[in-house]
Design a protein around this motif. Structure first.
Motif, short mmCIF file in Angstrom:
data_model
loop_
_atom_site.label_atom_id
_atom_site.label_comp_id
_atom_site.label_asym_id
_atom_site.label_seq_id
_atom_site.Cartn_x
_atom_site.Cartn_y
_atom_site.Cartn_z
N UNK A 97 0.78 -0.70 0.02
CA UNK A 97 -0.02 -0.18 -0.12
C UNK A 97 0.59 1.36 0.17
N UNK A 98 2.15 1.33 0.34
CA UNK A 98 3.11 2.67 0.46
C UNK A 98 3.72 2.39 -1.05
N UNK A 99 3.45 3.55 -1.37
CA UNK A 99 4.01 3.75 -2.87
C UNK A 99 4.58 4.92 -3.36
N UNK A 158 10.67 1.11 3.40
CA UNK A 158 11.57 -0.10 2.59
C UNK A 158 11.73 -0.98 4.39
N UNK A 159 12.10 -2.08 3.93
CA UNK A 159 11.77 -3.25 4.89
C UNK A 159 12.77 -4.04 4.40
N UNK A 203 16.53 -7.56 1.53
CA UNK A 203 17.41 -6.61 1.28
C UNK A 203 16.39 -5.28 1.63
N UNK A 204 15.11 -5.56 0.93
CA UNK A 204 14.54 -4.67 -0.11
C UNK A 204 12.95 -4.71 -0.09
N UNK A 205 12.73 -4.35 -0.77
CA UNK A 205 11.47 -4.88 -1.24
C UNK A 205 11.27 -4.71 -2.84
N UNK A 242 11.38 -2.89 9.16
CA UNK A 242 10.19 -1.73 8.18
C UNK A 242 10.32 -0.36 8.62
N UNK A 243 10.95 0.54 7.55
CA UNK A 243 11.06 1.61 7.71
C UNK A 243 12.01 2.48 6.63
#
Length: 910
Positions: free
Chosen positions: A370-372, A383-384, A401-403, A630-631
């Motif tokens: 949902x975070x675009x 990111x996560x 290491x990331x999305x 997540x951040x």
């Protein structure tokens, strides 16, 4: 005349004596020289010649039957997954072997001017340069400030030998260099040298470097381009121009100056060349395409190579200077072994599992879909990252290491983020249990205090157990516990688990207790820490590297030499795990609702930094441990987001899939763990018998240490005292008795003996003085002692009165609580008579008090009212299972209770 004859005879005798003495000294000198010569010959024959012959043998074996040019080119390094399938390749630098005629004379001249000005005339070794280097080595007490290696020696080092700095390797290098000069021409050696150098950015050999930096063949290099490449190969990590353009330009101009000094370019050409800007094309197509698994595999393989070669890894530093010195050494060795692996010729076998990797990647991507919002660099803003460890083997099996898979920045091991409350079990609670300073049932006062942290929701619960504080994630309790055991004691446990990134500033910052680190911590280290708890307190030094094979040397690293470390005792790990189960299965746990399917036992902890800039969930089962972060890359506040929301949901969904076909498995209670009441709180919980004993020993040591410090302070006061009046005698005798009694409690016999001698020595001085006015002193002392007894009696009486009053008040409060309970009842049930009897018993404890009669009347009235209430039928179990009841198991999947453990204490870094 006779006297002159006698003088002459005496002179003649003196001459004879001098001559005899001279002959004796000469014989002694010649004898010493002969002795030293014989000793040297024997030493050479016995010790030096065999070693020289051995080294010659090594040199011969290195050269025999080999073609030096064949040693230049290596195959790409290949990475394999847990099933032995090829996971990826590490590009070896797009190696192309250039003949000497295809290498610009400008580069050849640059190397000769900068590295080896006698290259064309020496026979492999420049002895003058070597002696200068040795002189500088001695002058600088072993610190290497000047090199003495010729280009031929560097060819030997690049091809036959390792980069380790030992005298044996240096001797072999010198021997090989001389032999190499017999086998190859100077042109051949220069050709090999240019083809074996590393130029940074995966460029192995001059042709790859020339194409990468200038998009031209090596034969077309200009003077300034050649000078830049010659400077890079001297120290690629420092002088490569992509990340260090200023240093690269400075080094280029230094090489140009050398070329002008030698005469390869004129002064005018030099001035023209240094006036040109540093221009590079940076042909990015030459780089290696590394995904999350391959990049982590290469990193882990580099660390493993450093371990095999005995690099002294360090995780704690007393001073910033110590850390910086270590960091320089670390970077040098890391760059060397990383370069070695990238140079090709290796097979890296890993535990990485693409199936688990895909599960974690898909779950993370879906959880954050949902975070675009996009950053300026084109990457997704939110990111996560996550790491999964197989607890049965200790190996890392997945690292995201990331999305998505396009972002090459692997946050799982490269990014340092504030861990928030997720660090509490590893830094505060488990060490406190392990040291025996606290139990799960130990009660701590949760309250707001000066210069301390705040709880995230502003609520404080007073006296709470450590178990409840951990489940509620109370900041003030974690802070007090780390303060109680000592910051360094807590950090020592992180050091044993190889947590990197801990700053010198963290050594005395209590903010670390709630996740406020100077630099932050890595996801992979958090996963390894929680895996340690899952495995009975045993830390596994495994990463994802099972084995590393070299095409030239065979197996160079495997799991046989990997050692585990018992960080926490098994009973500590069990109790901590039992506490962390409450994160998800207690009604006030910050991770309530994250229980796994199929009743799979699990433990974990949420983490949220200030302003929710970093959110975590770290948890484990008997099968797997996983840490999720997540951040944003550039930390920003995320209102309403906590560790249990997105990070927790990703953790749960991933673990549910991983455990679908696995049988529920729980941790067994160790023999050293029992359930008993805490001595202070009286609350029954798990207790470690060994930790309890250790805690008692530690407290005794601490008490003795404090007693020693007080004795040292008191003895100085005692020795400085002077007897000038009666009051001084009384003060001295009182202090003497205090020191004497304290020394009786000391078990350190050496300390006790030393201070007893000092005490009684000073007392003897006082007794001599006191003896002069003994009667006055005795009367004064008797008077003071009587006054002291009276004061003690008064104090005891007051204390007894206060205690009786406190007991009376406590009994009265207890009765009033029971009375209020009766007065609030709205119906009678099976427990009503028990409540009435309890209230009556509490009233009888107040018999004889002033308000006993009035309280009796209130109780009678309450009892009459309760017995007149209607009786209510018992509810069924099903009717009690609605939300809000103690039987309610929490929200279903996806309906997560927001975590409330953000760390907003003072000094916590965002």
């Amino acid at each position: 005349m006779g006297r002159e004859i006698r003088e002459g005879e005496r002179g003649h005798k003196r001459g004879k004596k001098k001559s005899s003495a001279f002959r004796f000294i000469r014989r002694l000198f010649l004898g010493s020289v002969l002795f030293l010569f014989v000793l040297s010959v024997l030493g050479y024959v016995i010790f030096i010649r065999p070693e020289v012959n051995r080294l010659r043998g090594i040199a011969y074996d290195k050269l025999a039957g080999s073609n030096l040019k064949d040693l230049t080119k290596r195959a790409d390094t290949v990475v394999f997954d847990t099933d032995g399938q090829q996971l990826g390749t590490i590009n070896a630098g797009h190696f192309v072997y250039d003949k000497i005629e295809d290498i610009s004379p400008n580069l050849q001249n640059a190397y000769i001017a900068q590295e080896d000005r006698n290259f064309k005339t020496h026979h492999g070794v420049d002895y003058k340069a070597t002696l200068r280097a040795v002189f500088q080595l001695v002058k600088n007490r072993g610190r290497i400030t000047q090199g003495g290696s010729t280009i031929t020696q560097q060819v030997v080092k690049n091809t036959y030998l390792s980069q380790e700095k030992t005298f044996t390797r240096k001797i072999v290098e010198i021997m090989l260099a001389q032999e190499l000069e017999k086998m190859y021409s100077k042109a051949d050696i220069m050709e090999i040298y240019c083809n074996t150098n590393f130029y940074g950015n995966n460029c192995y050999g001059v042709e790859a470097a020339s194409q990468y930096y200038f998009e031209k063949p090596a034969k077309d290099l200009t003077v300034e381009e050649a000078a830049m490449l010659a400077g890079i190969s001297n120290a690629p990590s420092r002088y490569e121009p992509v990340r260090h353009p200023d240093l690269a330009l400075k080094k280029r101009n230094q090489v140009l100056k050398s070329m002008e000094t030698v005469g390869y370019i004129t002064e005018a050409e030099y001035e023209e060349a240094i006036g040109k800007p540093l221009q590079i094309s940076q042909n990015v197509q030459k780089g290696t395409d590394e995904d999350y698994m391959n990049s982590y595999a290469l990193y882990a393989a580099t660390i493993r190579m450093m371990e095999v070669n005995k690099f002294p890894f360090t995780y704690h530093f007393e001073t910033q200077a110590d850390k910086e010195a270590y960091q320089d050494q670390y970077e040098e060795q890391y760059n060397f072994y990383n370069r070695e692996l990238r140079a090709g010729g290796y097979k890296i076998y890993t535990s990485l599992d693409p199936k688990i990797q895909n599960i974690l990647q898909e779950t993370l991507d879906k959880g954050l879909s949902k975070f675009q919002e996009v950053q300026e660099n084109g990457k997704l803003s939110m990111q996560g990252a996550g790491v999964i460890i197989d607890n049965k083997t200790g190996y890392v099996v997945a690292t995201v290491g990331g999305r998505g898979t396009e972002d090459k920045y692997n946050r799982a091991y490269l990014s340092y983020r504030q861990p928030g409350s997720a660090i509490k079990p590893l830094l505060d609670y488990a060490p406190a249990l392990d040291l025996g300073e606290y139990n799960a049932a130990s009660v701590i006062d949760d309250h707001k205090f000066e210069n301390g942290p705040s709880n995230s929701d502003g609520n404080y619960y007073g006296a709470v157990t450590m178990r409840e504080a951990a489940n509620r994630s109370l900041n003030t309790v974690a802070w007090q516990i780390l303060d109680g055991i000592g910051i360094q004691n807590g950090l020592d446990y992180l050091e044993k688990m190889h947590f990197s990134g801990i700053s010198v500033k963290d050594n005395d910052a209590l903010a670390v207790s709630i996740g406020g680190f100077t630099n932050g911590l890595r996801v992979v280290d958090m996963a390894k820490g929680y895996s340690t708890l899952a495995n009975g307190g045993v830390y596994s030094n495994k990463t994802c590297i099972i084995k590393i094979e070299s095409d030239k040397d065979g197996v160079v690293a495997d799991e046989k030499t990997i050692q585990n470390t018992q960080v926490f005792r098994e009973d500590t790990a069990f109790i901590m795990t039992d506490i962390l189960k409450g994160t998800m299965n207690t009604e006030y746990g910050t991770g309530r609702g994250l229980q796994l399917k199929n009743k799979m036992p699990a433990a974990g902890k949420t983490g949220t930094s200030n302003g929710s800039k970093d959110t975590w969930f770290c948890g484990y089962t008997k099968y797997y441990s996983a840490a999720i972060w997540v951040g944003h890359d550039m930390p920003v506040e995320m209102p309403g987001i906590y560790g249990a929301t997105y990070a927790g949901k990703i953790w749960k969904n991933t673990m549910d899939i991983l455990h679908e076909d696995l049988e529920p498995e729980d941790w067994e209670v160790p023999d050293t763990v029992v359930k008993e009441a805490d001595e202070k709180s009286g609350i029954t919980d798990y207790v470690s018998k060994t930790a309890k004993q250790r805690g008692e020993e530690n407290r005794k040591k601490k008490a003795e240490k404090e007693t020693k410090a007080q004795i040292e302070k008191d003895i100085k006061t005692y020795e400085a005292m002077k007897i000038q009046k009666l009051e001084d005698v009384f003060t001295a005798r009182t202090l003497f008795g205090k020191i004497r009694d304290s020394l009786n409690d000391i078990t350190d016999e050496k300390f006790k003996k030393e201070y007893q001698e000092r005490l009684f020595t000073k007392q003897k001085e006082f007794l001599v003085i006191e003896d002069k006015w003994k009667d006055e002193i005795d009367a004064y002392i008797a008077k003071k002692e009587e006054e002291s007894r009276v004061q003690e009696s008064i104090a005891e009486s007051k204390a007894k009165e206060a205690e009786e009053k406190a007991q009376k008040n406590a009994k009265r409060e207890s009765f009033l609580s029971a009375l209020t309970g009766l007065q609030s009842l709205e119906y009678r049930d099976g427990d009503t008579e028990a409540l009435i009897n309890d209230a009556i018993e509490r009233l009888q404890e107040l018999n004889g008090s002033e308000d006993y009669y009035s309280l009796s009347q209130q109780l009678d009235a309450a009892i009459r009212r309760v017995r007149s209430l209607p009786k209510k039928e018992e509810e069924t179990l099903e009717s009690k299972s609605g939300e809000g009841s103690p039987f309610y198991s929490g929200p279903g999947p996806g309906n997560y209770l927001g975590e409330r453990d953000s760390n907003n204490g003072p000094g916590v870094s965002p």
